[in-house]
Design a protein around this motif. Sequence first.
Motif, short mmCIF file in Angstrom:
data_model
loop_
_atom_site.label_atom_id
_atom_site.label_comp_id
_atom_site.label_asym_id
_atom_site.label_seq_id
_atom_site.Cartn_x
_atom_site.Cartn_y
_atom_site.Cartn_z
N LEU A 1 6.02 8.62 7.55
CA LEU A 1 6.31 7.52 8.48
C LEU A 1 5.20 7.38 9.51
N ARG A 2 4.70 8.50 10.02
CA ARG A 2 3.57 8.45 10.97
C ARG A 2 2.36 7.81 10.31
N LYS A 3 2.09 8.21 9.09
CA LYS A 3 0.96 7.65 8.35
C LYS A 3 1.16 6.14 8.14
N VAL B 1 7.56 5.48 0.98
CA VAL B 1 7.16 4.55 2.04
C VAL B 1 5.89 3.82 1.65
N TRP B 2 5.87 2.51 1.93
CA TRP B 2 4.72 1.65 1.71
C TRP B 2 4.48 0.82 2.97
N VAL B 3 3.31 0.18 3.05
CA VAL B 3 3.03 -0.81 4.09
C VAL B 3 2.66 -2.11 3.38
N ASP B 4 3.29 -3.22 3.80
CA ASP B 4 2.98 -4.54 3.27
C ASP B 4 1.61 -4.94 3.82
N ASP C 1 0.48 4.33 11.42
CA ASP C 1 -0.96 4.26 11.64
C ASP C 1 -1.60 3.19 10.75
N ALA C 2 -1.19 3.14 9.49
CA ALA C 2 -1.73 2.14 8.56
C ALA C 2 -1.38 0.73 9.00
N ALA C 3 -0.15 0.54 9.47
CA ALA C 3 0.27 -0.79 9.94
C ALA C 3 -0.52 -1.20 11.18
N GLU D 1 0.86 -1.18 0.00
CA GLU D 1 0.00 0.00 0.00
C GLU D 1 0.90 1.23 0.00
N PHE D 2 0.80 2.04 -1.04
CA PHE D 2 1.58 3.28 -1.11
C PHE D 2 1.11 4.21 -0.01
#
Length: 84
Positions: free
Chosen positions: A73-75, A20-23, A78-80, A4-5
């Motif tokens: 990074l904060r975002k 930055v992305w979140v797996d 939060d997403a993770a 997720e971008f």
Amino acid sequence: MKLEFIGIDPDTGQSGSPTVWVDAETRDIVMQSYKADEATLEECSHSTAPGHAHGIPDHETVVRIPARMVPALRKACDAAERRL
């Protein structure tokens, strides 16, 4: 793997920008950023982390994240956490 971008360096043009992305599966934060310079690598190699040996293992690296990426990074954090 689905990433997720989350965000990109706001001060960068169209190429080579910290991102930055979140797996989506593991909730790991995945980053593209600048390679650390020799002085930073040297300092990290000799710094003490409680319970850890000195040095950087072969399967790890040090990257430098620009301070202007803190909002992304904060975002990402939060997403993770939302995926728990």
